[in-house]
Scaffold this active site. Sequence first.
Site, PDB file in Angstrom:
ATOM      1  N   GLU A  98      23.752  -2.168  26.099  1.00 23.29           N
ATOM      2  CA  GLU A  98      24.732  -3.126  26.600  1.00 23.29           C
ATOM      3  C   GLU A  98      25.076  -4.159  25.527  1.00 23.29           C
ATOM      4  O   GLU A  98      24.234  -4.552  24.725  1.00 23.29           O
ATOM      5  CB  GLU A  98      24.172  -3.822  27.840  1.00 23.29           C
ATOM      6  CG  GLU A  98      23.928  -2.829  28.956  1.00 23.29           C
ATOM      7  CD  GLU A  98      23.541  -3.477  30.270  1.00 23.29           C
ATOM      8  OE1 GLU A  98      24.087  -3.064  31.295  1.00 23.29           O
ATOM      9  OE2 GLU A  98      22.693  -4.382  30.280  1.00 23.29           O
ATOM     10  N   CYS A 118      12.612  -1.948  24.678  1.00 28.62           N
ATOM     11  CA  CYS A 118      11.945  -2.879  23.767  1.00 28.62           C
ATOM     12  C   CYS A 118      10.445  -2.784  23.981  1.00 28.62           C
ATOM     13  O   CYS A 118       9.994  -2.608  25.108  1.00 28.62           O
ATOM     14  CB  CYS A 118      12.413  -4.302  24.061  1.00 28.62           C
ATOM     15  SG  CYS A 118      11.765  -5.554  22.934  1.00 28.62           S
ATOM     16  N   CYS A 122       7.653  -8.783  26.813  1.00 29.33           N
ATOM     17  CA  CYS A 122       7.719 -10.145  27.348  1.00 29.33           C
ATOM     18  C   CYS A 122       7.810 -10.044  28.869  1.00 29.33           C
ATOM     19  O   CYS A 122       8.623  -9.286  29.403  1.00 29.33           O
ATOM     20  CB  CYS A 122       8.937 -10.889  26.789  1.00 29.33           C
ATOM     21  SG  CYS A 122       8.890 -11.036  24.983  1.00 29.33           S
ATOM     22  N   CYS A 125      11.321 -10.625  30.863  1.00 25.65           N
ATOM     23  CA  CYS A 125      12.571 -10.012  30.397  1.00 25.65           C
ATOM     24  C   CYS A 125      12.823  -8.660  31.053  1.00 25.65           C
ATOM     25  O   CYS A 125      11.938  -7.816  31.125  1.00 25.65           O
ATOM     26  CB  CYS A 125      12.519  -9.852  28.878  1.00 25.65           C
ATOM     27  SG  CYS A 125      14.010  -9.104  28.199  1.00 25.65           S
ATOM     28  N   GLY A 167      16.518  -5.467  22.922  1.00 28.07           N
ATOM     29  CA  GLY A 167      15.692  -5.096  21.784  1.00 28.07           C
ATOM     30  C   GLY A 167      15.241  -6.256  20.928  1.00 28.07           C
ATOM     31  O   GLY A 167      15.694  -7.388  21.082  1.00 28.07           O
ATOM     32  N   GLU A 168      14.307  -5.945  20.023  1.00 24.96           N
ATOM     33  CA  GLU A 168      13.787  -6.930  19.079  1.00 24.96           C
ATOM     34  C   GLU A 168      14.371  -6.596  17.698  1.00 24.96           C
ATOM     35  O   GLU A 168      13.984  -5.601  17.082  1.00 24.96           O
ATOM     36  CB  GLU A 168      12.247  -6.856  19.068  1.00 24.96           C
ATOM     37  CG  GLU A 168      11.578  -7.598  17.934  1.00 24.96           C
ATOM     38  CD  GLU A 168      12.025  -9.051  17.768  1.00 24.96           C
ATOM     39  OE1 GLU A 168      12.017  -9.804  18.758  1.00 24.96           O
ATOM     40  OE2 GLU A 168      12.399  -9.436  16.636  1.00 24.96           O
ATOM     41  N   LEU A 221      10.834 -19.215  21.891  1.00 28.66           N
ATOM     42  CA  LEU A 221       9.539 -19.920  21.931  1.00 28.66           C
ATOM     43  C   LEU A 221       8.894 -19.757  23.314  1.00 28.66           C
ATOM     44  O   LEU A 221       7.831 -19.184  23.452  1.00 28.66           O
ATOM     45  CB  LEU A 221       9.783 -21.388  21.596  1.00 28.66           C
ATOM     46  CG  LEU A 221       8.746 -22.108  20.753  1.00 28.66           C
ATOM     47  CD1 LEU A 221       8.272 -21.280  19.573  1.00 28.66           C
ATOM     48  CD2 LEU A 221       9.308 -23.443  20.276  1.00 28.66           C
ATOM     49  N   CYS A 339      21.275 -13.859  29.863  1.00 29.21           N
ATOM     50  CA  CYS A 339      20.078 -13.653  29.040  1.00 29.21           C
ATOM     51  C   CYS A 339      18.973 -13.001  29.850  1.00 29.21           C
ATOM     52  O   CYS A 339      18.648 -13.460  30.950  1.00 29.21           O
ATOM     53  CB  CYS A 339      19.519 -14.989  28.548  1.00 29.21           C
ATOM     54  SG  CYS A 339      20.633 -15.925  27.560  1.00 29.21           S
TER      55      CYS A 339
HETATM   56  N1  SAH Z   1      13.989  -9.914  21.265  1.00 31.22           N
HETATM   57  C1  SAH Z   1      14.760 -11.003  20.722  1.00 31.22           C
HETATM   58  C2  SAH Z   1      16.214 -10.907  21.072  1.00 31.22           C
HETATM   59  C3  SAH Z   1      16.512 -11.052  22.564  1.00 31.22           C
HETATM   60  S1  SAH Z   1      17.246 -12.591  22.790  1.00 31.22           S
HETATM   61  C4  SAH Z   1      14.137 -12.314  21.150  1.00 31.22           C
HETATM   62  O1  SAH Z   1      13.200 -12.298  21.933  1.00 31.22           O
HETATM   63  O2  SAH Z   1      14.545 -13.364  20.667  1.00 31.22           O
HETATM   64  C5  SAH Z   1      17.215 -12.786  24.483  1.00 31.22           C
HETATM   65  C6  SAH Z   1      16.859 -14.216  24.854  1.00 31.22           C
HETATM   66  O3  SAH Z   1      16.871 -14.305  26.292  1.00 31.22           O
HETATM   67  C7  SAH Z   1      15.470 -14.618  24.401  1.00 31.22           C
HETATM   68  O4  SAH Z   1      15.482 -15.927  23.924  1.00 31.22           O
HETATM   69  C8  SAH Z   1      14.645 -14.561  25.676  1.00 31.22           C
HETATM   70  O5  SAH Z   1      13.587 -15.469  25.618  1.00 31.22           O
HETATM   71  C9  SAH Z   1      15.672 -14.890  26.729  1.00 31.22           C
HETATM   72  N2  SAH Z   1      15.373 -14.290  28.032  1.00 31.22           N
HETATM   73  C10 SAH Z   1      14.771 -13.121  28.281  1.00 31.22           C
HETATM   74  N3  SAH Z   1      14.664 -12.918  29.608  1.00 31.22           N
HETATM   75  C11 SAH Z   1      15.235 -13.986  30.205  1.00 31.22           C
HETATM   76  C12 SAH Z   1      15.486 -14.335  31.563  1.00 31.22           C
HETATM   77  N4  SAH Z   1      15.123 -13.546  32.560  1.00 31.22           N
HETATM   78  N5  SAH Z   1      16.112 -15.508  31.800  1.00 31.22           N
HETATM   79  C13 SAH Z   1      16.531 -16.292  30.789  1.00 31.22           C
HETATM   80  N6  SAH Z   1      16.340 -15.997  29.491  1.00 31.22           N
HETATM   81  C14 SAH Z   1      15.706 -14.854  29.217  1.00 31.22           C
END
Ligand code: SAH
Length: 353
Positions: A98, A118, A122, A125, A167-168, A221, A339
């Site tokens: 996506e 991924c 986390c 996510c 993804g990362e 973070l 996000c």
């Molecule tokens: N893997 C990378 C790129 C993904 S960025 C990374 O972790 O930075 C996606 C962003 O959305 C990250 O900052 C993550 O912390 C945030 N995120 C993931 N799940 C979320 C959720 N359910 N609600 C709000 N933010 C979320």
Amino acid sequence: MNSEAVNTKPNFYDLSLNQITDILVQLGHKKFRAEQLFKWVYEKQVVDPELMLNLSKDFRKNIPEIFDFSLPAVLKELISKDGTRKYLFDVGNGQSVETVLIPNKERNTLCVSSQVGCNMACKFCYTAKQKLKKRLSVSEIIGQYLGVKSHLPEDIQITNIVFMGMGEPLDNPDGVFGAVEILHNPLGINFSKRKITISTSGLVDRIPMITEAGVRLAVSLNGVNDKIRTELMPINKKWPLDELLNACKEHADRSKDKVTFEYILMRGLTDRLEDAVALKRITKSVPCKINIIPFNEHPESGYQRSKEGDIRAFQEKLISLGAHVLRRKTMGDDIYAACGQLNSVVSQQNSIQ
Ligand code: SAH
């Protein structure tokens, strides 16, 4: 023999200008042909060799035999009531990713994916519910940019690119940095590096790759001490907070740029005022801005979004402590484009119905 030759034909969009040059020179073509071809494809966005009028007829005929120009197809386009657009791209073998375009006054930010699924695991996510299936190739990343661009109305220009989709990115450096090089190349798309941000969950030893590529760094973070961060983001066990923050400081010093820290607000877990104080304290030696993201719920989330009053109080606390803090607006949640809500398995199932 013949079919092997067909199979090994390189995809044009996987190649840097140097690689294209090498291939053409090896085949006995003049070096400047590579630049001409690169400009047609990326600057003028013409892929039909017949239209490339400054190339010799013979060379034009040759091009489709040398390169494959296929790009991932758009399987689906969804438009949110707030204007956010989500695209599902076919990346082969029944897999898809996506990509999201987020409009915001003078900015239109393209959020690209770097992997199918991924492995960072986390807890909060949605993408992480899908284990890593594939690291995207350069052409599959470039293809997201070109594919979305070709679907947008003419008055919408992509102004920023963030690697914050599925993804990362630092778990796929070849795909991601290869794509950055093509996006930036002044003879082609000519996208400013200052408008490209790579977000990482914290693969500390690879952060210098972001510095060297000259693009901007964002770090998820989400926890203010090792205990909570390890609980939410297992990568923290390998690369704990002090090492992560040192790497961020190093990046800021070398790039003379601010780091963006992303911080998700989850009810009762990360959103207390003492967390705001700790967040300011642990980031104080890094030139940075803090992006607070109210948690977006999804079918398997488990956690809850903070209450509106707590989000405001958290933000105000940070501001009162002198932090540069922005609240990320929730965009596209009605189409699951916010996000942490990207998960292509679900999108594909929906598209079949
Ligand atoms: N893997 C990378 C790129 C993904 S960025 C990374 O972790 O930075 C996606 C962003 O959305 C990250 O900052 C993550 O912390 C945030 N995120 C993931 N799940 C979320 C959720 N359910 N609600 C709000 N933010 C979320």
